[in-house]
Design a protein around this motif. Sequence first.
Motif, PDB file in Angstrom:
ATOM      1  N   ALA A 163       0.846  -1.207   0.000  1.00  0.00           N
ATOM      2  CA  ALA A 163       0.000   0.000   0.000  1.00  0.00           C
ATOM      3  C   ALA A 163       0.874   1.246   0.000  1.00  0.00           C
ATOM      4  O   ALA A 163       0.617   2.214  -0.726  1.00  0.00           O
ATOM      5  CB  ALA A 163      -0.919  -0.006   1.219  1.00  0.00           C
ATOM      6  N   ALA A 164       1.934   1.217   0.813  1.00  0.00           N
ATOM      7  CA  ALA A 164       2.844   2.365   0.892  1.00  0.00           C
ATOM      8  C   ALA A 164       3.496   2.616  -0.462  1.00  0.00           C
ATOM      9  O   ALA A 164       3.515   3.753  -0.955  1.00  0.00           O
ATOM     10  CB  ALA A 164       3.898   2.113   1.967  1.00  0.00           C
ATOM     11  N   ALA A 165       4.031   1.542  -1.062  1.00  0.00           N
ATOM     12  CA  ALA A 165       4.701   1.688  -2.360  1.00  0.00           C
ATOM     13  C   ALA A 165       3.742   2.260  -3.399  1.00  0.00           C
ATOM     14  O   ALA A 165       4.106   3.143  -4.182  1.00  0.00           O
ATOM     15  CB  ALA A 165       5.260   0.339  -2.813  1.00  0.00           C
ATOM     16  N   ALA A 166       2.512   1.764  -3.400  1.00  0.00           N
ATOM     17  CA  ALA A 166       1.527   2.256  -4.370  1.00  0.00           C
ATOM     18  C   ALA A 166       1.245   3.740  -4.171  1.00  0.00           C
ATOM     19  O   ALA A 166       0.840   4.437  -5.100  1.00  0.00           O
ATOM     20  CB  ALA A 166       0.233   1.447  -4.247  1.00  0.00           C
ATOM     21  N   GLY A 167       1.480   4.221  -2.952  1.00  0.00           N
ATOM     22  CA  GLY A 167       1.234   5.626  -2.653  1.00  0.00           C
ATOM     23  C   GLY A 167       2.476   6.506  -2.720  1.00  0.00           C
ATOM     24  O   GLY A 167       2.433   7.666  -2.305  1.00  0.00           O
ATOM     25  N   GLY A 168       3.594   5.972  -3.212  1.00  0.00           N
ATOM     26  CA  GLY A 168       4.799   6.793  -3.369  1.00  0.00           C
ATOM     27  C   GLY A 168       5.694   6.844  -2.140  1.00  0.00           C
ATOM     28  O   GLY A 168       6.645   7.625  -2.080  1.00  0.00           O
ATOM     29  N   ILE A 169       5.407   6.002  -1.148  1.00  0.00           N
ATOM     30  CA  ILE A 169       6.210   5.951   0.084  1.00  0.00           C
ATOM     31  C   ILE A 169       7.304   4.887  -0.109  1.00  0.00           C
ATOM     32  O   ILE A 169       7.003   3.766  -0.512  1.00  0.00           O
ATOM     33  CB  ILE A 169       5.320   5.610   1.298  1.00  0.00           C
ATOM     34  CG1 ILE A 169       4.281   6.716   1.522  1.00  0.00           C
ATOM     35  CG2 ILE A 169       6.172   5.387   2.552  1.00  0.00           C
ATOM     36  CD1 ILE A 169       3.140   6.313   2.453  1.00  0.00           C
ATOM     37  N   THR A 170       8.547   5.221   0.216  1.00  0.00           N
ATOM     38  CA  THR A 170       9.639   4.267   0.049  1.00  0.00           C
ATOM     39  C   THR A 170      10.300   3.873   1.374  1.00  0.00           C
ATOM     40  O   THR A 170      11.133   2.966   1.396  1.00  0.00           O
ATOM     41  CB  THR A 170      10.710   4.840  -0.907  1.00  0.00           C
ATOM     42  OG1 THR A 170      11.048   6.158  -0.470  1.00  0.00           O
ATOM     43  CG2 THR A 170      10.180   4.894  -2.337  1.00  0.00           C
ATOM     44  N   THR A 171       9.932   4.559   2.450  1.00  0.00           N
ATOM     45  CA  THR A 171      10.440   4.189   3.779  1.00  0.00           C
ATOM     46  C   THR A 171       9.308   4.355   4.778  1.00  0.00           C
ATOM     47  O   THR A 171       8.605   5.373   4.751  1.00  0.00           O
ATOM     48  CB  THR A 171      11.595   5.115   4.223  1.00  0.00           C
ATOM     49  OG1 THR A 171      12.643   5.051   3.259  1.00  0.00           O
ATOM     50  CG2 THR A 171      12.129   4.719   5.595  1.00  0.00           C
ATOM     51  N   LEU A 172       9.137   3.370   5.661  1.00  0.00           N
ATOM     52  CA  LEU A 172       8.217   3.568   6.780  1.00  0.00           C
ATOM     53  C   LEU A 172       8.906   3.169   8.071  1.00  0.00           C
ATOM     54  O   LEU A 172       9.822   2.336   8.083  1.00  0.00           O
ATOM     55  CB  LEU A 172       6.890   2.807   6.585  1.00  0.00           C
ATOM     56  CG  LEU A 172       6.825   1.283   6.648  1.00  0.00           C
ATOM     57  CD1 LEU A 172       6.854   0.761   8.084  1.00  0.00           C
ATOM     58  CD2 LEU A 172       5.546   0.793   5.974  1.00  0.00           C
ATOM     59  N   VAL A 173       8.470   3.801   9.142  1.00  0.00           N
ATOM     60  CA  VAL A 173       8.945   3.417  10.468  1.00  0.00           C
ATOM     61  C   VAL A 173       7.731   2.909  11.243  1.00  0.00           C
ATOM     62  O   VAL A 173       6.727   3.613  11.380  1.00  0.00           O
ATOM     63  CB  VAL A 173       9.650   4.574  11.203  1.00  0.00           C
ATOM     64  CG1 VAL A 173      10.265   4.078  12.507  1.00  0.00           C
ATOM     65  CG2 VAL A 173      10.739   5.194  10.316  1.00  0.00           C
TER      66      VAL A 173
END
Length: 445
Positions: A83-93
């Motif tokens: 879901a993050a990748a699909a939204g343009g996020i490449t790092t999560l904590v």
Amino acid sequence: MSEAELVLRSRRVITPEGTRAASVAVAAGKITAVLPYDAEVPAGARLEDFGDDVLLPGLVDTHVHVNDPGRTEWEGFWTATRAAAAGGITTLVDMPLNSLPPTTTVDNLRVKQDVARDKAHIDVGFWGGALPDNVKDLRPLHEAGVFGFKAFLSPSGVDEFPHLDQEQLARSLAEIAGFGGLLIVHAEDPHHLAAAPQHGGPKYAHFLASRPRDAEDTAIAGLIAQAKRLHARVHVLHLSSSDALPLIREARAEGVAITVETCPHYLTLTAEEVPDGASEFKCCPPIREAANQDLLWEALADGTIDCVVTDHSPSTADLKTDDFATAWGGISGLQLSLSAVWTEARRRGHTLEDVVRWMSERTAALVGLDAKGAIAPGRDADFAVLAPDATFTVDPAELQHRNRVTAYAGRTLHGVVRSTWLRGRRIVADGEFTEPRGRLLTRHP
Ligand SMILES: [Zn+2]
């Protein structure tokens, strides 16, 4: 041209110096140079030309509840990172609670890292947790590479993660300040919450009254006092009450090391429009009135609020009942956060550069990830490719997180993420994902 295996070209590349036509050279997963748009492509390098689509640094979301292991029916590393990748996020904590075990000892951290390792489509780091009885675990967790420690000042919603009273907060904060760590705080005061009217039921107005602004304001004032006394570094999670902004401005002016985040839902949704019984809008602190939201935007613009993070906190759909008192509190925002924030930001006259500052540069800085957060030589080649003027209507069936409950269903948003890149590799484009290539990140020593 410098060394390059890959060249990413766009008429609009967002760099720390502004937006310009450029060619971004990439080798071994790093940005090696940001060159003029028409720079010659070296022999053997592959060219990707995005035309008028915007190339921006991959977003860094420092507030995500992945819940894995232990509550994987709520969410998990595979689904959350897609879901993050699909939204343009490449790092999560990842937040330390709602998983079982919570990230409150080094052994528990290892359990979580083992679960995440092969499922992470993007890079993943971890927060530790500060509980009443784990002061002795804080330094070992810090040394094991967590990015800081989360504490609650009021009940967290899960029994295994109790909150700190003022004395316990002082003890944990003194320990964390002793090794130069960061405490991040869910700031609502339990006494103010207990004193607020508790009607329960489906009316949003009743829920809002049960989590008043002064619960946030009082907790933040107490936190500031402790941070000042102990010379500690603190971060206010998910600020919703605009009444706390003057306190924060004053503390900053006095040199208190305090940073603040807010979330897409506080910036794009308002209490006035939440239908009764619609607990997909329930989160704590709550979504407040439109007039409150205007002040949050002002505070973002003037820098009082540093950054915007999702606080993605899903559950199974059956826990989202129509009784606001008992429904699970949490909004799932990973995939839509960039588009939701950009839609409202552009309406209010902000730029995509502002959005990148709030959602990538400042969040990377919060956790000290100096390889992330900017398109600049030496940084990781993490990117989102965004068509900023294209629109889409949110269809829950197209969301990648495990339980497709969303507060944004049916909304038309600006900004379509065409593709997302991690260390020079495309990890998703048009809904097609590669195998997971994310790495587990630890705090810089
Ligand atoms: Zn949270």
